[in-house]
Scaffold this active site. Structure first.
Site, PDB file in Angstrom:
ATOM      1  N   TRP A  66       0.833  -1.207   0.000  1.00 25.51           N
ATOM      2  CA  TRP A  66       0.000   0.000   0.000  1.00 25.51           C
ATOM      3  C   TRP A  66       0.867   1.256   0.000  1.00 25.51           C
ATOM      4  O   TRP A  66       0.542   2.234  -0.675  1.00 25.51           O
ATOM      5  CB  TRP A  66      -0.922  -0.017   1.219  1.00 25.51           C
ATOM      6  CG  TRP A  66      -1.774   1.205   1.340  1.00 25.51           C
ATOM      7  CD1 TRP A  66      -2.951   1.460   0.689  1.00 25.51           C
ATOM      8  CD2 TRP A  66      -1.521   2.355   2.157  1.00 25.51           C
ATOM      9  NE1 TRP A  66      -3.447   2.695   1.052  1.00 25.51           N
ATOM     10  CE2 TRP A  66      -2.582   3.262   1.953  1.00 25.51           C
ATOM     11  CE3 TRP A  66      -0.502   2.704   3.039  1.00 25.51           C
ATOM     12  CZ2 TRP A  66      -2.653   4.496   2.604  1.00 25.51           C
ATOM     13  CZ3 TRP A  66      -0.568   3.930   3.694  1.00 25.51           C
ATOM     14  CH2 TRP A  66      -1.639   4.807   3.464  1.00 25.51           C
ATOM     15  N   HIS A  67       1.976   1.232   0.744  1.00 31.47           N
ATOM     16  CA  HIS A  67       2.858   2.403   0.770  1.00 31.47           C
ATOM     17  C   HIS A  67       3.455   2.662  -0.611  1.00 31.47           C
ATOM     18  O   HIS A  67       3.439   3.780  -1.093  1.00 31.47           O
ATOM     19  CB  HIS A  67       3.990   2.200   1.791  1.00 31.47           C
ATOM     20  CG  HIS A  67       3.630   2.608   3.179  1.00 31.47           C
ATOM     21  ND1 HIS A  67       3.069   1.752   4.092  1.00 31.47           N
ATOM     22  CD2 HIS A  67       3.741   3.792   3.820  1.00 31.47           C
ATOM     23  CE1 HIS A  67       2.854   2.380   5.228  1.00 31.47           C
ATOM     24  NE2 HIS A  67       3.252   3.628   5.089  1.00 31.47           N
ATOM     25  N   ASP A  68       3.994   1.622  -1.201  1.00 30.48           N
ATOM     26  CA  ASP A  68       4.585   1.759  -2.538  1.00 30.48           C
ATOM     27  C   ASP A  68       4.957   0.368  -3.029  1.00 30.48           C
ATOM     28  O   ASP A  68       5.385  -0.476  -2.242  1.00 30.48           O
ATOM     29  CB  ASP A  68       5.840   2.651  -2.499  1.00 30.48           C
ATOM     30  CG  ASP A  68       6.189   3.221  -3.862  1.00 30.48           C
ATOM     31  OD1 ASP A  68       5.506   2.860  -4.839  1.00 30.48           O
ATOM     32  OD2 ASP A  68       7.136   4.019  -3.952  1.00 30.48           O
TER      33      ASP A  68
END
Length: 584
Positions: free
Chosen positions: A470-472
């Site tokens: 989700w962050h990257d």
């Protein structure tokens, strides 16, 4: 003394969020107080020594970070080009972090938008609000959020609104029209995660939108990189679907009766307890009527302007309840909101001071640490983590302040300073708290919760894998997520083995040793993921364990971390004596 008490109140947990207030339940209150040592240790010789060490060591840490990143360092020419002209004492400012630079450069624009939005809301509320804090049935708050949100989205993302709308449309169809409970859940999650990869691969594609191009090209809005903020949009999309699917399953065919209850509740006649005076936990599963899960509320929730860019995250149920049923008392306490604003301003000024006097972000970007001592490299990493904490905290607090002024009370995201953590488990409860609550509600509990043994580890692995993706979509962040889970295993094991000895005098010191190990492991995981990368981390570890100076620093710093852990323990004991137990 009165000034000191006011200062203490300003920096207390209670000022941040009423969710952190002491419990009013007398039975729970006594059970929390009983957990604490009844006698404060602050006046003992042991803690006077600890505080003396703290007063000496902290300035040395600041000095080391400044020496390793300022113009006096031989590596300065390597990162000088990343610095900009500042406004404090003629110094340069390290504005090289892309995320915070976007926020910092657009801060005046954001303040203007906040003023316009809040002013319009107050004017409209003059005509629709009812004195008891509930809302007129003819014009709900969500109508304003819908209209303002759509205008904001067009201004922010321009033609890319069509790309966001595509994901919103598919997600809405999945949630509303797949009637099999398990299939709807699976499809919601599969499409949600797939959309992250889809944006990564095709986010810059035009998809035939060239028909809307005029002579000057696309209008891509103030924020052309719409995909950067899509991650938060995804959380809201998932929240809507999962709340609706859960509610539909519970209601069955009784939605007609609940619609009647809804009408009675709004009109104030025979108010049913189902939709009145719900606390923050009850609002997560508020018994809303099925017709509240409509496309209008869906878009209003997704595009709610104060929280759209970066949160804090509020669930769909909570948002609709606060918007259309009952306003949180926190949003009506203007003295509390004012103190929250003062605290936000303090954090903003601390950030400006650090950016003007420590250029640690620029150093980490250019890997300009040749010749630095292990102490200096570790302080580069540590203050880098502090700046990451601040660059997240400041926007989150501004957006939450905006929401509070607007009448919505989302959870506070950061309730502990980054340096005030000794437990990996507690760290994640305090860091991005609203996201943590979202993950617990929609992933951790449905997967079986804490459980025991291997299932707890498996659940944690799934959670942190999602958090990393989700962050990257980047391998080093996935490695970071798995490292965090690996580092959780010793803490979970030690807690299970030694918690039965918590009444022994030596237990606190044993926990202090465990805390030192935890802090080192958390620093390593986060330095790899967010600051130094693998190159910088390997250099630090090499210097720590293969040089005399590094070994000496490791021993001294571990002693200092032990001192810090004991102070953190007593801070939490002080909170328990006031019946505050935030479990982090």
């Amino acid at each position: 003394m009165n000034y000191l008490s006011q200062l203490g109140k300003l920096f207390s947990l209670e000022t941040l969020d009423t969710r952190l207030n002491p419990t009013t339940n007398p039975i729970k209150r006594q059970s929390i107080i009983k957990k604490a040592n009844p006698t404060s240790r602050w006046s003992t010789l042991e803690f006077k020594i600890y505080l003396t060490i703290l007063i000496i060591v902290v300035p040395l840490m600041i000095k080391a970070a400044m020496e390793s990143s300022n113009e006096t360092n031989p590596n300065y020419p390597r990162f000088q080009h990343l610095l900009s002209d500042g406004w404090i004492l003629g110094r340069k400012v390290d504005n090289s972090d892309q995320q915070y630079r976007f926020f910092r450069n657009n801060f005046p624009l954001l303040c203007g938008l906040i003023f316009i939005h809040v002013t319009l809301r107050k004017l409209i509320n003059t005509f629709i609000i009812i004195p008891n804090g509930r809302y007129n049935n003819n014009f709900k708050r969500t109508y304003f959020d819908l209209i303002f949100g759509i205008i904001f989205l067009i201004g922010a993302h321009g033609i890319n609104v069509f790309k966001i709308s595509f994901h919103l449309f598919i997600n809405y169809l999945i949630g509303k029209y797949i009637k099999n409970y398990k299939l709807a859940i699976w499809c919601t999650w599969i499409y949600g995660i797939f959309s992250l990869f889809f944006n990564e691969w095709f986010g810059d594609s035009s998809f035939g939108l060239s028909i809307f191009v005029n002579g000057s090209g696309y209008y891509t809005g103030i924020i052309p990189r719409w995909d950067v903020f899509y991650n938060f949009t995804l959380l809201r999309m998932l929240s809507f679907n999962l709340d609706y699917i859960e509610r539909e399953r519970k209601l069955g065919n009784n939605d007609g009766q609940l619609n009647l209850n809804k009408q009675e509740n709004i009109n104030g006649a025979d108010n049913p307890p189902t939709l009145l005076n719900l606390d923050d936990r009850q609002r997560l599963s508020a018994p809303l009527p099925l017709d509240d899960y409509n496309v209008s509320n869906y878009i209003a929730y997704i595009s709610y302007t104060p929280l759209f860019i970066a949160g804090p995250i509020i669930t769909f149920n909570d948002y609709v309840y606060q918007s259309n049923y009952q306003q949180s008392s926190t949003t009506q306490n203007y003295q509390r909101i004012f103190m929250y604003a003062i605290r936000f301003l303090f954090c903003l000024l601390v950030m400006e001071f650090l950016l003007h006097f420590m250029y640690v972000v620029a150093v980490s970007k250019t890997k300009a640490w040749d010749g630095d001592t292990p102490f200096q490299i570790s302080m580069l990493g540590m203050f880098n983590l502090n700046l990451i904490w601040l660059k997240l905290l400041i926007p989150w607090r501004l957006f939450r302040l905006w929401a509070l002024l607007d009448g919505i009370d989302p959870p506070e995201n950061m309730i502990r300073c980054m340096d005030n953590n000794f437990s990996a488990l507690a760290f994640w409860r305090a860091w991005h708290r609203s996201y943590n609550r979202w993950v617990i509600r929609y992933i951790y509990i449905p997967m079986g919760g804490s459980g025991t043994g291997k299932y707890r580890i498996i659940n944690s692995l799934l959670v942190f894998s999602f958090v990393a993706i989700w962050h990257d979509i980047e391998l080093k962040l996935l490695m970071w997520g798995w490292l965090v889970v690996i580092f959780l295993i010793p803490e979970i094991s030690a807690t299970l083995i030694f918690s039965k000895y918590n009444k022994n005098w030596w237990y606190r010191y044993l926990c202090g040793i465990g805390a030192v190990i935890n802090i080192w492991m958390m620093m390593i995981a986060n330095l790899v993921g967010f600051c130094l990368g693998t190159d910088g981390m390997w250099k630090l570890l090499h210097d720590l364990f293969q040089t005399f100076e590094g070994g000496r620093f490791f021993i001294i710093s571990s002693i200092c971390l032990f001192v810090g852990a004991q102070i953190m323990f007593e801070l939490r004991e002080s909170e328990l004596r006031r019946a505050i137990d935030v479990r982090c």
